[in-house]
Design an enzyme around this catalytic site. Structure first.
Site, PDB file in Angstrom:
ATOM      1  N   GLY A   1       0.826  -1.209   0.000  1.00 34.13           N
ATOM      2  CA  GLY A   1       0.000   0.000   0.000  1.00 34.13           C
ATOM      3  C   GLY A   1       0.861   1.261   0.000  1.00 34.13           C
TER       4      GLY A   1
ATOM      5  N   ALA B   1      -5.543  -1.726   5.339  1.00 36.25           N
ATOM      6  CA  ALA B   1      -6.929  -1.378   5.666  1.00 36.25           C
ATOM      7  C   ALA B   1      -7.808  -1.574   4.455  1.00 36.25           C
ATOM      8  CB  ALA B   1      -7.010   0.091   6.104  1.00 36.25           C
TER       9      ALA B   1
ATOM     10  N   THR C   1      -8.117   7.543  10.664  1.00 36.45           N
ATOM     11  CA  THR C   1      -8.508   8.526   9.654  1.00 36.45           C
ATOM     12  C   THR C   1      -9.281   9.729  10.204  1.00 36.45           C
ATOM     13  OG1 THR C   1      -9.964   8.755   7.716  1.00 36.45           O
ATOM     14  CG2 THR C   1     -10.527   7.033   9.239  1.00 36.45           C
ATOM     15  N   ASP C   2      -9.208  10.823   9.467  1.00 32.84           N
ATOM     16  CA  ASP C   2     -10.039  11.997   9.726  1.00 32.84           C
ATOM     17  C   ASP C   2     -11.532  11.654   9.582  1.00 32.84           C
ATOM     18  OD1 ASP C   2      -9.202  11.493   7.042  1.00 32.84           O
ATOM     19  OD2 ASP C   2     -10.059  13.392   6.373  1.00 32.84           O
TER      20      ASP C   2
ATOM     21  N   TYR D   1     -17.025   3.364   6.134  1.00 31.76           N
ATOM     22  CA  TYR D   1     -15.565   3.330   6.281  1.00 31.76           C
ATOM     23  C   TYR D   1     -15.147   3.994   7.593  1.00 31.76           C
ATOM     24  CZ  TYR D   1     -10.715   4.886   5.578  1.00 31.76           C
ATOM     25  OH  TYR D   1      -9.373   5.170   5.741  1.00 31.76           O
TER      26      TYR D   1
HETATM   27  N1  NAP Z   1      -5.488   6.875   1.667  1.00 30.00           N
HETATM   28  C1  NAP Z   1      -5.974   7.877   2.421  1.00 30.00           C
HETATM   29  O1  NAP Z   1      -6.304   8.951   1.905  1.00 30.00           O
HETATM   30  C2  NAP Z   1      -6.105   7.729   3.916  1.00 30.00           C
HETATM   31  C3  NAP Z   1      -6.661   8.780   4.653  1.00 30.00           C
HETATM   32  C4  NAP Z   1      -6.786   8.647   6.030  1.00 30.00           C
HETATM   33  C5  NAP Z   1      -6.350   7.492   6.645  1.00 30.00           C
HETATM   34  N2  NAP Z   1      -5.840   6.487   5.908  1.00 30.00           N
HETATM   35  C6  NAP Z   1      -5.410   5.266   6.604  1.00 30.00           C
HETATM   36  O2  NAP Z   1      -4.011   5.149   6.436  1.00 30.00           O
HETATM   37  C7  NAP Z   1      -3.647   3.775   6.338  1.00 30.00           C
HETATM   38  C8  NAP Z   1      -2.824   3.549   5.094  1.00 30.00           C
HETATM   39  O3  NAP Z   1      -3.582   3.888   3.946  1.00 30.00           O
HETATM   40  P1  NAP Z   1      -2.995   3.712   2.470  1.00 30.00           P
HETATM   41  O4  NAP Z   1      -3.441   4.886   1.678  1.00 30.00           O
HETATM   42  O5  NAP Z   1      -1.552   3.365   2.520  1.00 30.00           O
HETATM   43  O6  NAP Z   1      -3.842   2.447   1.977  1.00 30.00           O
HETATM   44  P2  NAP Z   1      -3.719   1.640   0.605  1.00 30.00           P
HETATM   45  O7  NAP Z   1      -2.696   2.241  -0.291  1.00 30.00           O
HETATM   46  O8  NAP Z   1      -5.117   1.454   0.125  1.00 30.00           O
HETATM   47  O9  NAP Z   1      -3.141   0.249   1.086  1.00 30.00           O
HETATM   48  C9  NAP Z   1      -3.897  -0.619   1.886  1.00 30.00           C
HETATM   49  C10 NAP Z   1      -3.163  -1.940   1.983  1.00 30.00           C
HETATM   50  O10 NAP Z   1      -3.996  -2.817   2.749  1.00 30.00           O
HETATM   51  C11 NAP Z   1      -3.932  -4.072   2.153  1.00 30.00           C
HETATM   52  N3  NAP Z   1      -5.106  -4.882   2.444  1.00 30.00           N
HETATM   53  C12 NAP Z   1      -6.399  -4.597   2.147  1.00 30.00           C
HETATM   54  N4  NAP Z   1      -7.186  -5.631   2.486  1.00 30.00           N
HETATM   55  C13 NAP Z   1      -6.363  -6.572   3.017  1.00 30.00           C
HETATM   56  C14 NAP Z   1      -6.586  -7.867   3.532  1.00 30.00           C
HETATM   57  N5  NAP Z   1      -7.798  -8.427   3.584  1.00 30.00           N
HETATM   58  N6  NAP Z   1      -5.502  -8.558   3.999  1.00 30.00           N
HETATM   59  C15 NAP Z   1      -4.272  -8.056   3.924  1.00 30.00           C
HETATM   60  N7  NAP Z   1      -4.001  -6.829   3.430  1.00 30.00           N
HETATM   61  C16 NAP Z   1      -5.046  -6.109   2.978  1.00 30.00           C
HETATM   62  C17 NAP Z   1      -3.854  -3.797   0.667  1.00 30.00           C
HETATM   63  O11 NAP Z   1      -3.362  -4.947   0.042  1.00 30.00           O
HETATM   64  P3  NAP Z   1      -3.379  -5.135  -1.554  1.00 30.00           P
HETATM   65  O12 NAP Z   1      -2.184  -4.393  -2.015  1.00 30.00           O
HETATM   66  O13 NAP Z   1      -3.262  -6.610  -1.698  1.00 30.00           O
HETATM   67  O14 NAP Z   1      -4.682  -4.579  -2.030  1.00 30.00           O
HETATM   68  C18 NAP Z   1      -2.894  -2.619   0.639  1.00 30.00           C
HETATM   69  O15 NAP Z   1      -1.564  -3.058   0.585  1.00 30.00           O
HETATM   70  C19 NAP Z   1      -4.959   2.999   6.414  1.00 30.00           C
HETATM   71  O16 NAP Z   1      -5.173   2.617   7.734  1.00 30.00           O
HETATM   72  C20 NAP Z   1      -6.008   4.010   6.027  1.00 30.00           C
HETATM   73  O17 NAP Z   1      -7.272   3.690   6.593  1.00 30.00           O
HETATM   74  C21 NAP Z   1      -5.692   6.574   4.548  1.00 30.00           C
END
Ligand code: NAP
Length: 299
Positions: A10, A59, A100-101, A124
């Site tokens: 991710g 996530a 998250t926010d 979410y």
């Molecule tokens: N993105 C945002 O804007 C944002 C904003 C606020 C908070 N956050 C939080 O910040 C954190 C990191 O976000 P990010 O943007 O890095 O997320 P991301 O790029 O969507 O990556 C999520 C990762 O979780 C893995 N995943 C999903 N389902 C899974 C499962 N069943 N088993 C194992 N792995 C699984 C995915 O695997 P695959 O590669 O196999 O799909 C991916 O590697 C999360 O907790 C998110 O809720 C994100």
């Protein structure tokens, strides 16, 4: 030191692979070996690795899709986190979790603090809040970093989508009434490694759990400054125009949330006050305009 890292493919996980390396052995199971949708798989992976730290950026992050897949969103964002907490508590490991926010309702007129009341308006957001609570209830030593609008040079994110569409279209209509701050995945990963290092230094001769009982809990960790999705897109395209003067990019047009209906509701105010992180760990998150320049240099 053994660190069990989830979601290494991710945005944040990919950066953590690099920033955690200097701290010890990083074990990053693939989804097939540790499937967060399956509590037994999570438990087994933790029991076989026996880590000192579990770092969990994985996530269910598809905000709109979660509205029609609530069971899966809660399994990954809450139940798996509960198992991590229970297992970590049993072996005295620390847990770093990301939230998250979107745990906030978004009507406050100031940046949210960690002590402010939550009130998610989407599945979410509710699933992420349930994960925070499950981790706290487990009694494991933990830190929860609530972040917002995560982006970087790789992965699926708003910036890369805008840059692609801006080359293909005449006009891009972007929401201008949701306020928040873009956060660079690498800044978040650098902060996480630094915080683990500080906790380990404090733990010398003491139980890690005792250190985390002092300094653990929820921290807001979003980019400094503030903007809107429109402001973010307009600044990204402005900088990209400077970089590529011969290329034609779309005009960016400001619209309201009402003009861009989505399955999931989003908070109008996503701004977060990050002073607790600065006070406890001396880490100031990078201003989103500075990180944007750095990310664009890599795109
Ligand atoms: N993105 C945002 O804007 C944002 C904003 C606020 C908070 N956050 C939080 O910040 C954190 C990191 O976000 P990010 O943007 O890095 O997320 P991301 O790029 O969507 O990556 C999520 C990762 O979780 C893995 N995943 C999903 N389902 C899974 C499962 N069943 N088993 C194992 N792995 C699984 C995915 O695997 P695959 O590669 O196999 O799909 C991916 O590697 C999360 O907790 C998110 O809720 C994100």
């Amino acid at each position: 030191m053994r660190i069990l890292l989830t979601g290494a493919a991710g945005q944040v996980g990919g950066e953590l692979v690099e920033t955690l390396k200097p701290l010890g052995e990083v074990i990053a199971p693939a989804r097939a070996e540790m499937d967060l949708a399956n509590a037994a798989s999570v438990r087994e992976a933790i029991r076989s690795v026996r880590p000192s730290w579990i770092v969990n950026p994985a996530a269910y992050t598809a905000v709109d899709k979660a509205e029609s897949e609530p069971e899966l969103a809660f399994a990954i964002n809450a139940e798996a986190v509960r198992v991590m907490g229970d297992e970590a508590k049993a072996i005295g490991a620390g847990v770093i979790h990301f939230s998250t926010d979107y745990v906030f309702e978004g009507s406050a007129n100031a940046p949210y603090r960690e002590t402010d009341a939550t009130g998610p308006v989407s599945v979410y957001g509710a699933s992420k809040l349930a994960g925070e609570r499950a981790l706290a209830e487990s009694g494991a030593g933990h830190l929860i970093f609530r972040t917002s609008w995560v982006y970087g040079a790789r992965g699926k994110n708003f910036l890369l989508t805008i840059l692609k569409l801006a080359r293909e279209r005449e006009t891009l209509r972007v929401v201008a009434d949701q306020h928040g701050a873009p956060t660079w995945s690498r800044d978040l990963a650098g902060m996480t490694a630094q915080v683990i290092g500080q906790c380990e230094a404090k733990a010398r001769g003491r139980e890690l759990a005792a250190v985390l009982a002092d300094v653990g809990g929820v921290y807001h960790a979003a980019g400094a400054g503030e903007t809107t999705w429109y402001g973010f897109a307009a600044e990204a395209v402005r900088l990209q125009r400077e970089k590529e003067p011969g290329v034609r990019f779309a005009e960016i047009e400001a619209i309201t949330t009402a003009e861009y209906p989505t399955p999931a509701k989003r908070p109008a105010n996503s701004r977060m006050n990050c002073s607790r992180l600065a006070e406890r760990f001396g880490w100031k998150m990078m201003d989103w305009r500075d990180s944007l320049r750095k990310v664009l240099a890599e795109v």
